[in-house]
Design an enzyme around this catalytic site. Structure first.
Site, short mmCIF file in Angstrom:
data_model
loop_
_atom_site.label_atom_id
_atom_site.label_comp_id
_atom_site.label_asym_id
_atom_site.label_seq_id
_atom_site.Cartn_x
_atom_site.Cartn_y
_atom_site.Cartn_z
NE ARG A 170 -33.10 1.68 5.32
CZ ARG A 170 -34.38 1.37 5.51
NH1 ARG A 170 -35.28 2.29 5.82
NH2 ARG A 170 -34.79 0.13 5.40
N GLY A 171 -34.26 1.50 1.67
CA GLY A 171 -35.43 0.65 1.56
C GLY A 171 -35.81 0.63 0.07
CB ALA A 172 -36.42 -2.18 -2.24
NE ARG A 182 -27.70 0.59 -0.75
CZ ARG A 182 -28.46 0.27 0.30
NH1 ARG A 182 -29.54 0.98 0.59
NH2 ARG A 182 -28.16 -0.77 1.05
CD GLN A 210 -30.20 -0.88 7.98
OE1 GLN A 210 -29.67 -1.55 8.87
NE2 GLN A 210 -29.66 -0.77 6.78
CG ASP A 221 -33.38 -4.86 -0.46
OD1 ASP A 221 -33.54 -5.42 0.65
OD2 ASP A 221 -33.30 -3.63 -0.60
CG ASN A 253 -34.95 -8.14 3.52
OD1 ASN A 253 -35.18 -7.05 2.99
ND2 ASN A 253 -35.20 -8.36 4.79
O1 MRU Z 1 -29.77 -1.28 3.19
P1 MRU Z 1 -31.22 -0.92 3.32
O2 MRU Z 1 -31.54 -0.25 4.62
O3 MRU Z 1 -31.71 -0.12 2.13
O4 MRU Z 1 -31.97 -2.31 3.30
C1 MRU Z 1 -33.36 -2.33 3.35
C2 MRU Z 1 -33.97 -3.67 3.40
O5 MRU Z 1 -33.29 -4.68 3.35
C3 MRU Z 1 -35.47 -3.73 3.39
O6 MRU Z 1 -35.93 -4.84 4.09
C4 MRU Z 1 -36.00 -3.81 1.95
O7 MRU Z 1 -35.40 -2.82 1.15
C5 MRU Z 1 -37.47 -3.68 1.87
S1 MRU Z 1 -38.07 -2.05 2.25
C6 MRU Z 1 -39.75 -2.06 2.05
#
Ligand code: MRU
Length: 348
Positions: free
Chosen positions: A49-51, A92, A199, A240, A250
């Site tokens: 996870r995380g963009a 997603r 998270q 994101d 985000n």
């Molecule tokens: O649902 P997630 O855990 O994938 O969400 C992640 C976030 O919102 C992060 O802040 C974003 O992806 C940036 S990661 C460098």
């Protein structure tokens, strides 16, 4: 900093090795996936996870999805590729890096169309490895730009996890914290817990603590108090998808933090690579927000916390209006308002 790469390829076995982030902070376990369905599931369930990390996983994922193709004509191979691409793209909807990485691999595929299929497959692998390598450089550059806005001893607040395990390097929002730590900045970091999937407390607190950074976990509803008490000098969050006007999607709860920051006159920085900026999305209203299973709210961690007969609403992201954002920090520099104009210049 001890860099963890959350998604990488095991070339010897043609599998992808993923840090299963659903198990943190209790267990640091890597899993191995190779089937497209398992890669889709790993993205959907937030094992990866995380963009930026989702983008890297999608790159390797699409390669693994077509590497065993028996097609010997380009057109047949391309059709198989597109089926796999659309499938991964359905995992997603919000983080644009997923689509960005898949489009980038597709462009490479088209560029190499004159080659033999086995050669094209090697190019896809090369391209996905390049995405990972560039991600590491991008983190470093964002960290340096971000740190240039901070001073030693500052109190910093972050929401969700935009750290090392959300990227292949230092992270985005957490990058300046790591770099500052290496230079003895002695930051005091406050990590919003980040309901419903935590998270902030499970991942951000874990990785900052592993690096020896002073981190305090607060519940999401405490952000206003730490700001009012003067403990926070700057807020750093990831993103994101950033629209062409600077509106930034985000993790759910980010926009509330930004509104509070304005009230308390605290700079609010959004950090992310240019691959997260989507110039085809005009404003935040055009960003699709992922809706997730209500069970994450009423039974997130093995205990029922609400009557199941009631209704639930579980958007995974929100959009922070650009008017609350002090600057957007990318690997290409610090973008200040007016965002529509300055983002357009960045992509010229
Ligand atoms: O649902 P997630 O855990 O994938 O969400 C992640 C976030 O919102 C992060 O802040 C974003 O992806 C940036 S990661 C460098």
């Amino acid at each position: 900093m001890n860099i963890i790469v959350p998604a990488r390829l095991n070339e010897a076995k043609d599998t992808m090795i993923l840090l299963d982030q659903t198990l943190l902070p209790v267990e640091k376990k890597f899993i191995e996936v190779s089937k497209l369905e398992d890669i889709w599931e790993a993205i959907k369930k937030l094992r990866v996870r995380g963009a930026p990390a989702i983008g890297v996983a999608a790159g390797f994922g699409i390669y693994l999805g077509v590497k065993d193709s028996k097609a010997d004509r380009f057109q047949d191979f391309y059709e198989e590729f597109m089926v796999a691409k659309e499938y991964l793209a359905s995992s997603r909807p919000t983080a644009v890096n997923l689509f960005w990485a898949l489009d980038r691999i597709e462009s490479r595929l088209i560029r190499e169309k004159e080659k033999r299929i086995e050669e094209i497959k090697k190019c896809l692998l090369e391209e996905s490895e390049e995405i990972l390598r560039q991600d590491q450089d991008m983190c470093r550059a964002i960290s340096e730009y971000g740190l240039s806005l901070l001073k030693p001893e500052m109190g910093l607040l972050t929401h969700c996890n935009a750290g090392g395990i959300a990227t292949s390097g230092y992270g985005t929002a957490l990058g300046p914290m790591y770099l500052g730590h290496e230079k003895g900045y002695n930051f005091k970091v406050y990590a919003d817990e980040t309901r419903p999937l935590l998270q902030g407390s499970r991942l951000t607190a874990w990785e900052l603590n592993e690096a020896g950074i002073d981190v305090t976990v607060i519940c999401d509803n405490m952000a206003s108090v730490v700001m009012k008490e003067g403990r926070i000098d700057a807020i750093l969050v990831g993103c994101d998808r950033v629209a062409a006007n600077g509106d930034a999607a985000n993790k759910i709860g980010t926009s509330g933090v930004a509104i509070l920051a304005k009230e308390y006159n605290i700079p609010f920085y959004v950090l992310g690579p240019t691959s997260t900026i989507d110039m085809n999305t005009k404003t935040g209203d055009d960003i699709e927000i992922e809706q997730r299973d209500s069970k994450e709210i009423y039974n997130g961690f093995g205990r029922q916390t609400a009557p199941t007969e009631v209704k639930f609403y579980n958007p995974a992201f929100d959009v922070t209006d650009h008017k609350y954002i002090t600057a957007i920090i990318t690997e290409k520099g610090i973008i200040k308002p007016p965002f529509t104009e300055n983002l357009a210049k960045l992509f010229e």
